[in-house]
Design a protein around this motif. Structure first.
Motif, PDB file in Angstrom:
ATOM      1  N   ARG A 178     -16.445   3.955   5.858  1.00  0.00           N
ATOM      2  CA  ARG A 178     -15.228   3.356   6.339  1.00  0.00           C
ATOM      3  C   ARG A 178     -14.094   4.006   6.491  1.00  0.00           C
ATOM      4  NH1 ARG A 178     -18.674   2.186   8.794  1.00  0.00           N
ATOM      5  NH2 ARG A 178     -19.772  -0.344   9.197  1.00  0.00           N
ATOM      6  N   SER A 179     -14.008   4.991   5.286  1.00  0.00           N
ATOM      7  CA  SER A 179     -12.583   5.740   5.111  1.00  0.00           C
ATOM      8  C   SER A 179     -12.946   7.069   5.020  1.00  0.00           C
ATOM      9  CB  SER A 179     -11.687   5.148   4.060  1.00  0.00           C
ATOM     10  OG  SER A 179     -12.561   5.175   2.905  1.00  0.00           O
ATOM     11  N   GLY A 180     -11.850   8.193   5.104  1.00  0.00           N
ATOM     12  CA  GLY A 180     -12.052   9.258   4.911  1.00  0.00           C
ATOM     13  C   GLY A 180     -12.575   9.826   3.283  1.00  0.00           C
ATOM     14  N   ARG A 181     -11.738   9.136   2.543  1.00  0.00           N
ATOM     15  CA  ARG A 181     -12.121   9.239   0.995  1.00  0.00           C
ATOM     16  C   ARG A 181     -13.533   8.734   0.543  1.00  0.00           C
ATOM     17  NH1 ARG A 181      -6.448   8.372  -0.519  1.00  0.00           N
ATOM     18  NH2 ARG A 181      -5.599  10.410  -1.470  1.00  0.00           N
ATOM     19  N   SER A 182     -13.876   7.488   1.307  1.00  0.00           N
ATOM     20  CA  SER A 182     -15.114   7.183   0.924  1.00  0.00           C
ATOM     21  C   SER A 182     -16.355   7.978   1.539  1.00  0.00           C
ATOM     22  CB  SER A 182     -15.338   5.716   1.455  1.00  0.00           C
ATOM     23  OG  SER A 182     -15.205   5.544   2.698  1.00  0.00           O
ATOM     24  N   ALA A 183     -15.968   8.641   2.614  1.00  0.00           N
ATOM     25  CA  ALA A 183     -16.894   9.468   3.264  1.00  0.00           C
ATOM     26  C   ALA A 183     -17.154  10.716   2.579  1.00  0.00           C
ATOM     27  CB  ALA A 183     -16.520   9.884   4.604  1.00  0.00           C
ATOM     28  N   VAL A 184     -16.208  11.365   2.058  1.00  0.00           N
ATOM     29  CA  VAL A 184     -16.403  12.510   0.882  1.00  0.00           C
ATOM     30  C   VAL A 184     -17.138  11.951  -0.199  1.00  0.00           C
ATOM     31  CG1 VAL A 184     -14.956  14.030  -0.682  1.00  0.00           C
ATOM     32  CG2 VAL A 184     -14.076  13.531   1.739  1.00  0.00           C
ATOM     33  N   CYS A 185     -16.924  10.885  -0.853  1.00  0.00           N
ATOM     34  CA  CYS A 185     -17.720  10.410  -2.025  1.00  0.00           C
ATOM     35  C   CYS A 185     -19.065  10.180  -1.636  1.00  0.00           C
ATOM     36  CB  CYS A 185     -17.201   9.328  -2.619  1.00  0.00           C
ATOM     37  SG  CYS A 185     -15.547   9.271  -3.491  1.00  0.00           S
ATOM     38  N   TYR A 186     -19.195   9.748  -0.408  1.00  0.00           N
ATOM     39  CA  TYR A 186     -20.638   9.392   0.044  1.00  0.00           C
ATOM     40  C   TYR A 186     -21.439  10.841   0.223  1.00  0.00           C
ATOM     41  CZ  TYR A 186     -24.039   7.692   3.810  1.00  0.00           C
ATOM     42  OH  TYR A 186     -25.278   7.343   4.587  1.00  0.00           O
ATOM     43  N   VAL A 187     -20.882  11.707   0.954  1.00  0.00           N
ATOM     44  CA  VAL A 187     -21.431  13.021   1.208  1.00  0.00           C
ATOM     45  C   VAL A 187     -21.886  13.420  -0.216  1.00  0.00           C
ATOM     46  CG1 VAL A 187     -21.200  15.315   1.691  1.00  0.00           C
ATOM     47  CG2 VAL A 187     -20.395  13.595   3.398  1.00  0.00           C
ATOM     48  N   GLY A 188     -21.067  13.549  -1.281  1.00  0.00           N
ATOM     49  CA  GLY A 188     -21.402  13.887  -2.442  1.00  0.00           C
ATOM     50  C   GLY A 188     -22.391  13.336  -3.044  1.00  0.00           C
ATOM     51  N   LEU A 189     -22.512  11.881  -3.121  1.00  0.00           N
ATOM     52  CA  LEU A 189     -23.728  11.059  -3.692  1.00  0.00           C
ATOM     53  C   LEU A 189     -25.115  11.774  -2.851  1.00  0.00           C
ATOM     54  CD1 LEU A 189     -24.872   8.929  -5.559  1.00  0.00           C
ATOM     55  CD2 LEU A 189     -24.237   7.446  -3.568  1.00  0.00           C
ATOM     56  N   VAL A 190     -25.005  11.727  -1.756  1.00  0.00           N
ATOM     57  CA  VAL A 190     -26.098  12.176  -0.883  1.00  0.00           C
ATOM     58  C   VAL A 190     -26.793  13.522  -1.015  1.00  0.00           C
ATOM     59  CG1 VAL A 190     -27.024  12.575   1.525  1.00  0.00           C
ATOM     60  CG2 VAL A 190     -25.800  10.502   0.996  1.00  0.00           C
ATOM     61  N   SER A 191     -25.638  14.395  -1.324  1.00  0.00           N
ATOM     62  CA  SER A 191     -26.105  15.725  -1.865  1.00  0.00           C
ATOM     63  C   SER A 191     -26.695  15.824  -3.103  1.00  0.00           C
ATOM     64  CB  SER A 191     -24.843  16.637  -1.701  1.00  0.00           C
ATOM     65  OG  SER A 191     -25.022  17.929  -2.063  1.00  0.00           O
ATOM     66  N   MET A 192     -26.057  15.162  -3.883  1.00  0.00           N
ATOM     67  CA  MET A 192     -26.601  15.196  -5.426  1.00  0.00           C
ATOM     68  C   MET A 192     -28.062  14.583  -5.612  1.00  0.00           C
ATOM     69  SD  MET A 192     -23.015  14.936  -7.940  1.00  0.00           S
ATOM     70  CE  MET A 192     -22.382  13.622  -6.969  1.00  0.00           C
ATOM     71  N   ALA A 202     -12.833  19.194   2.157  1.00  0.00           N
ATOM     72  CA  ALA A 202     -13.215  18.070   0.935  1.00  0.00           C
ATOM     73  C   ALA A 202     -14.619  17.546   1.125  1.00  0.00           C
ATOM     74  CB  ALA A 202     -12.319  16.967   0.623  1.00  0.00           C
ATOM     75  N   ALA A 203     -14.938  17.492   2.436  1.00  0.00           N
ATOM     76  CA  ALA A 203     -16.374  16.962   2.583  1.00  0.00           C
ATOM     77  C   ALA A 203     -17.233  18.050   2.465  1.00  0.00           C
ATOM     78  CB  ALA A 203     -16.316  16.342   4.098  1.00  0.00           C
ATOM     79  N   GLY A 204     -17.002  19.311   2.796  1.00  0.00           N
ATOM     80  CA  GLY A 204     -17.984  20.387   2.784  1.00  0.00           C
ATOM     81  C   GLY A 204     -18.049  20.789   1.136  1.00  0.00           C
ATOM     82  N   ALA A 205     -17.048  20.773   0.403  1.00  0.00           N
ATOM     83  CA  ALA A 205     -17.129  20.915  -1.115  1.00  0.00           C
ATOM     84  C   ALA A 205     -17.855  19.643  -1.631  1.00  0.00           C
ATOM     85  CB  ALA A 205     -15.589  20.731  -1.797  1.00  0.00           C
ATOM     86  N   ALA A 206     -17.913  18.448  -1.216  1.00  0.00           N
ATOM     87  CA  ALA A 206     -18.752  17.300  -1.819  1.00  0.00           C
ATOM     88  C   ALA A 206     -20.390  17.515  -1.252  1.00  0.00           C
ATOM     89  CB  ALA A 206     -18.604  16.070  -1.046  1.00  0.00           C
ATOM     90  N   ALA A 207     -20.394  18.076   0.018  1.00  0.00           N
ATOM     91  CA  ALA A 207     -21.933  18.467   0.145  1.00  0.00           C
ATOM     92  C   ALA A 207     -22.285  19.523  -0.551  1.00  0.00           C
ATOM     93  CB  ALA A 207     -21.739  19.235   1.666  1.00  0.00           C
ATOM     94  N   TYR A 208     -21.551  20.402  -1.308  1.00  0.00           N
ATOM     95  CA  TYR A 208     -22.228  21.534  -2.050  1.00  0.00           C
ATOM     96  C   TYR A 208     -22.333  20.847  -3.743  1.00  0.00           C
ATOM     97  CZ  TYR A 208     -21.939  25.985  -4.227  1.00  0.00           C
ATOM     98  OH  TYR A 208     -22.440  27.258  -5.074  1.00  0.00           O
ATOM     99  N   CYS A 248     -14.418  13.464  -6.584  1.00  0.00           N
ATOM    100  CA  CYS A 248     -14.437  13.586  -5.221  1.00  0.00           C
ATOM    101  C   CYS A 248     -13.194  12.680  -4.625  1.00  0.00           C
ATOM    102  CB  CYS A 248     -15.649  13.214  -4.533  1.00  0.00           C
ATOM    103  SG  CYS A 248     -16.894  14.555  -4.623  1.00  0.00           S
ATOM    104  N   TRP A 249     -13.264  11.361  -4.974  1.00  0.00           N
ATOM    105  CA  TRP A 249     -12.349  10.186  -4.720  1.00  0.00           C
ATOM    106  C   TRP A 249     -11.001  10.816  -4.824  1.00  0.00           C
ATOM    107  CZ3 TRP A 249     -12.677   5.856  -2.121  1.00  0.00           C
ATOM    108  CH2 TRP A 249     -11.518   5.153  -1.850  1.00  0.00           C
ATOM    109  N   LEU A 250     -10.661  11.179  -6.097  1.00  0.00           N
ATOM    110  CA  LEU A 250      -9.186  11.472  -6.722  1.00  0.00           C
ATOM    111  C   LEU A 250      -8.739  12.897  -5.879  1.00  0.00           C
ATOM    112  CD1 LEU A 250      -9.291  10.523 -10.268  1.00  0.00           C
ATOM    113  CD2 LEU A 250      -8.447   9.062  -8.430  1.00  0.00           C
ATOM    114  N   THR A 251      -9.557  13.651  -5.384  1.00  0.00           N
ATOM    115  CA  THR A 251      -9.049  14.999  -4.940  1.00  0.00           C
ATOM    116  C   THR A 251      -9.206  14.921  -3.474  1.00  0.00           C
ATOM    117  OG1 THR A 251     -11.146  15.915  -4.983  1.00  0.00           O
ATOM    118  CG2 THR A 251      -9.719  16.368  -6.966  1.00  0.00           C
ATOM    119  N   ALA A 252      -9.818  14.046  -2.636  1.00  0.00           N
ATOM    120  CA  ALA A 252      -9.927  14.087  -1.190  1.00  0.00           C
ATOM    121  C   ALA A 252      -8.495  13.511  -0.705  1.00  0.00           C
ATOM    122  CB  ALA A 252     -10.868  12.795  -0.786  1.00  0.00           C
ATOM    123  N   PRO A 253      -7.895  14.482   0.152  1.00  0.00           N
ATOM    124  CA  PRO A 253      -6.535  14.165   0.521  1.00  0.00           C
ATOM    125  C   PRO A 253      -6.504  13.036   1.527  1.00  0.00           C
ATOM    126  CG  PRO A 253      -7.401  16.715   1.033  1.00  0.00           C
ATOM    127  CD  PRO A 253      -8.527  15.722   0.584  1.00  0.00           C
TER     128      PRO A 253
END
Length: 499
Positions: free
Chosen positions: A126-140, A173-179, A241-246
């Protein structure tokens, strides 16, 4: 399809509203976009550094030698050149495997049914920051099954999220989370090359088997200490991820990197000539698909599931077979392959350089007959004690992993030295494998070698995401090394059982 600097009027960052780590990530990202070289340049520089070290090592006269530096220099240069040339093509099978990781993942993910599933997943945040964390969780989580799948699936999830116009998500940031799957936890899961090797005596070099015996998963990745380490890594990575997402003010979208995230998969054009009827008929897809599925069924029946899926050839054939059947018509399948191939260009042109680096480290011998990798291993192992083994071994694996980015191949090189040291120092052998697994992943966070398949999917360059992954690295280094030492104190040495 490459990262571009922001327009002239948008170069100034408005970081006042950002947190400390977000400001640090933005500054690192800005620095990396300006100064971080293309991945090929980075690899070529690494070749030069390792080659000079190998030449100097080879030109230093051994104890009691009658010849000096000048006399040994030509021979040392020749040895280094020979090693580089011999190793240049040594990763060709792995290069093709990595290229097919991109192709197979793209083909499957762009099949209509899978593309709809990824779009469904992309509607959850629902937000940009939560999306970045979401990508990181799925990727890991995906990387615990297969690191290759996590790269492609994570990248395509980021592209799907970027298509949501109402969601202000920072594409970098989302690309970095996917990594993060490959950069943080992959070696702690079922596709750990070192753990797989130690659990399969038929795959182990005889010399290593005599040192360690067989180490089942219960002594490596399934230790409760390993699970604690894994959970800590996932939780801390998501917090970073949450703290670094712009925030919205500093978020840079896919369009700013000239990445067309809104494009739909082109529809299959109608058949125009009689000679194209087989391309539009599912007949060949069914025949080839059934043959592929038959082989895959045999593999999974004959071997444990985790062993079969950890084989890259099996993994790639699985994705290509499923992709062919999901596309149904050969023409649709071939069109998807054609769209995926340009994303493999970085893999094809850079991996030979890494093969040369590995050969320089392991094949170019000095005047004393030893390799640079041997000297590096001894330098770390000889300063270790029972209490400091995990710290020394972790630091060594992380440093060498930056120059030899091959989890399984590097373990074969290191294991005889480090596992013998573990025996001598009475360190739990299974935990020694986990020390390698956790520490070996650290350099992946900034090593362009492993980023290439993901970058191909995203249409970015390493410099676009490395600012964010560098912050992860700074947090992970003390976390990983500290937990490796602390959890290691709860384990006791068990002598190896040699079959």
């Amino acid at each position: 399809m490459s990262g571009m600097p922001p327009p002239q009027g948008e170069t100034r960052l408005t970081t006042e509203s950002e947190g400390l780590l977000a400001r640090a990530a933005l500054r690192c990202a800005a620095w990396a976009e300006r100064w971080f070289p293309d991945a090929w340049v980075f690899a070529a520089l690494a070749v030069g550094v390792v080659a000079v070290a190998a030449i100097v090592m080879g030109a230093l006269p051994g104890p009691g030698a009658a010849t000096g530096f000048i006399d040994l220099l030509p021979r040392s240069v020749g040895s280094a050149s020979t090693a580089f040339g011999d190793g240049f093509w040594s990763l060709i099978p792995f290069t093709m495997q990595m290229a097919f990781v991109v192709i197979g993942g793209y083909v499957v993910a762009t099949a209509p049914v899978v593309a709809r599933f990824i779009d469904f997943l992309a509607r959850i945040p629902r937000s940009g920051r939560s999306a970045v964390c979401y990508v990181g969780l799925v990727s890991m989580l995906a990387s615990l099954l297969s690191w290759g799948f996590s790269l492609v699936f994570g990248g395509l999830l980021v592209r799907a999220l970027a298509r949501r116009q109402e969601l202000k998500i920072d594409y970098r940031a989302a690309g970095a989370a996917a990594y993060l799957g490959l950069g943080a936890v992959w070696a702690m899961g079922l596709s750990s090359s070192a753990a797989q090797l130690q659990a399969n005596p038929a795959s182990m070099p005889p010399g290593l088997l005599a040192i360690t015996g067989v180490l089942p998963f219960s002594q490596t990745i399934f230790l409760w200490q390993s699970q604690v380490l894994l959970i800590c890594l996932i939780v801390v990575s998501l917090i970073v991820c949450w703290l670094t997402a712009p925030g919205d003010a500093n978020a840079r979208t896919a369009s700013e990197f000239v990445v067309d995230s809104n494009h739909a998969t082109p529809k299959l054009p109608p058949r125009e000539r009689p000679g194209e009827w087989l391309e539009y008929s599912p007949l060949l897809s069914v025949v080839v698909g059934l043959l592929g599925l038959g082989w895959l069924v045999h593999e999974f029946v004959a071997k444990p599931v985790v062993t079969a899926i950890a084989n890259l050839n099996t993994y790639n054939l699985l994705f290509l077979t499923v992709g062919l059947l999901l596309h149904w018509r050969p023409r649709s399948f071939l069109n998807a392959v054609a769209r995926a191939v340009p994303s493999t260009s970085g893999v094809l042109i850079q991996f030979p350089l890494y093969g040369g680096i590995a050969a320089l480290l392991t094949q170019a011998r000095g005047a004393d007959g030893q390799t640079l990798a041997h000297h590096l291993a001894n330098a770390f192992v000889h300063v270790a004690s029972h209490d400091t083994y995990t710290l020394v071994m972790g630091a060594y694996s992380a440093v060498l992993g930056f120059f030899v980015p091959s989890g399984g191949g590097k373990w074969v090189i290191e294991a005889p030295y480090v596992m013998q040291a573990a025996n001598d120092l009475h360190v739990h052998l299974g935990w020694a494998v986990q020390v390698y697994n956790a520490a070996e992943a650290l350099p992946n966070l900034i090593n362009p070698f492993w980023m290439l398949p993901l970058l191909g999917v995203l249409g970015l360059k390493a410099r676009d995401i490395v600012g964010f992954t560098f912050i992860q690295l700074l947090v992970h280094i003390p976390l990983v090394l500290g937990l490796l030492w602390l959890l290691g104190t709860t384990l006791h040495y068990v002598p190896p059982v040699i079959p």
